[in-house]
Design a protein around this motif. Structure first.
Motif, short mmCIF file in Angstrom:
data_model
loop_
_atom_site.label_atom_id
_atom_site.label_comp_id
_atom_site.label_asym_id
_atom_site.label_seq_id
_atom_site.Cartn_x
_atom_site.Cartn_y
_atom_site.Cartn_z
N ASP A 169 0.54 -3.97 4.66
CA ASP A 169 -0.66 -3.50 5.83
C ASP A 169 -1.13 -4.84 6.63
O ASP A 169 -1.73 -4.52 7.18
CB ASP A 169 -2.15 -2.62 5.27
N GLU A 170 -0.12 -5.90 6.12
CA GLU A 170 -0.62 -6.85 7.08
C GLU A 170 0.34 -6.19 8.39
O GLU A 170 0.16 -7.57 9.07
CB GLU A 170 0.14 -8.24 6.46
N LYS A 171 1.45 -6.06 8.26
CA LYS A 171 2.58 -5.44 9.40
C LYS A 171 2.30 -4.69 10.40
O LYS A 171 2.96 -4.12 11.25
CB LYS A 171 3.86 -5.66 8.91
N VAL A 172 1.90 -3.61 9.82
CA VAL A 172 1.17 -2.35 9.60
C VAL A 172 0.56 -1.51 8.98
O VAL A 172 0.14 -1.53 7.83
CB VAL A 172 2.83 -0.85 10.18
N SER A 173 -0.50 -0.70 9.91
CA SER A 173 -1.86 -0.35 9.26
C SER A 173 -1.73 0.98 9.07
O SER A 173 -0.94 1.33 9.50
CB SER A 173 -3.05 -0.25 10.31
N LEU A 174 -2.67 1.56 8.27
CA LEU A 174 -2.93 2.94 7.91
C LEU A 174 -3.11 4.26 8.58
O LEU A 174 -2.07 5.29 9.01
CB LEU A 174 -3.35 3.36 6.68
N GLN A 175 -3.91 3.42 9.65
CA GLN A 175 -4.01 4.38 11.24
C GLN A 175 -2.98 4.45 11.62
O GLN A 175 -3.06 5.34 12.42
CB GLN A 175 -5.34 3.80 11.88
N THR A 176 -2.13 3.12 11.64
CA THR A 176 -1.01 3.54 12.79
C THR A 176 0.14 4.68 11.86
O THR A 176 0.23 5.32 12.86
CB THR A 176 -0.44 1.96 12.88
N GLN A 198 -8.82 5.72 2.42
CA GLN A 198 -7.68 6.91 2.79
C GLN A 198 -7.93 8.15 3.61
O GLN A 198 -7.86 8.93 4.80
CB GLN A 198 -6.41 6.90 2.04
N VAL A 227 -9.98 7.32 6.83
CA VAL A 227 -8.91 7.33 8.01
C VAL A 227 -7.84 8.73 8.59
O VAL A 227 -7.63 8.74 9.61
CB VAL A 227 -7.46 6.43 7.72
N GLN A 275 0.98 -1.11 -0.10
CA GLN A 275 0.44 -0.19 0.04
C GLN A 275 0.90 1.56 0.14
O GLN A 275 2.05 1.19 0.49
CB GLN A 275 -0.90 -0.16 1.19
#
Length: 208
Positions: A90-97, A133, A136, A31
């Motif tokens: 995004d499986e390791k860190v999210s857009l929100q984070t 996006q 978010v 992403q």
């Protein structure tokens, strides 16, 4: 069951498995997120240490000049921001984070630029590429407005993304290619001091 029938079933299973595997790989495509936070050398440095971020590219966006140069952008006449495009898993860190982290790497109260860099190219902004996006980013902004430890208004804009133009090669990973000059620039510009004064901590320090 004939040998031929068994072969056909086996071949079909292999093809189906191959298709599923390809689909899984395709759905795991990285992403991207684009933000402006003043000097792109610093923003690149702040995000590259985060687990799940796979690449950060410095560049220009938001203006009206095609394929701008650094000299053109820094003149303030192209309408572009200095930005970074962040690629992440995004499986390791999210857009929100990443969005929540972004706020604590900038001074979102300055309408004129960031730290020692003033002018339109150095203003802060988040650029959304789709409605997901946008939602978010707006949720992250609302959260920060409700929890910020200072009274000043947040002036960072949330804007629709425009074409991203990578900056010249010498700007990419500047903080590693020219670590002494970068360190002096960041210190003399007062970036970390101002961030700590606003937020009580320098978020990026935990990653470096």
């Amino acid at each position: 069951m004939t040998i031929q029938h068994r072969f056909n079933l086996t071949l079909g299973a292999v093809l189906l498995t191959g298709t599923a595997t390809f689909s899984q790989v395709a759905s795991a495509a990285p992403q991207t997120m684009m933000v402006a936070g003043g000097c792109f050398w610093c923003v690149e440095s702040d995000f590259e240490g985060i687990e799940g971020v796979t690449d950060v590219v410095s560049g220009y966006s938001g203006g009206h000049t095609d394929n701008p140069t650094y000299k053109q952008v820094s003149s303030g006449k192209t309408g572009h921001f200095e930005v970074v495009e962040i690629q992440f898993d995004d499986e390791k860190v999210s857009l929100q984070t990443l969005s929540d982290y972004y706020w604590k790497t900038i001074d979102p109260t300055d309408p004129n630029g960031q730290f020692c860099d003033k002018g339109a190219p150095y203003k802060t902004a988040m650029f959304y590429k789709d409605e997901t996006q946008k939602a978010v980013f707006e949720a992250s902004l609302a959260k920060v407005n409700n929890t910020k430890p200072f009274s000043a208004d947040i002036v960072t804009e949330i804007l629709p993304a425009k074409t991203f133009y990578p900056a010249e090669e010498y700007h990419q990973s500047y903080y590693t290619k020219n670590s002494i000059r970068y360190g002096f620039y960041r210190l003399s510009c007062g970036r970390d001091d101002r961030i700590e004064a606003l937020w009580g901590e320098v978020a990026s320090k935990q990653y470096h």
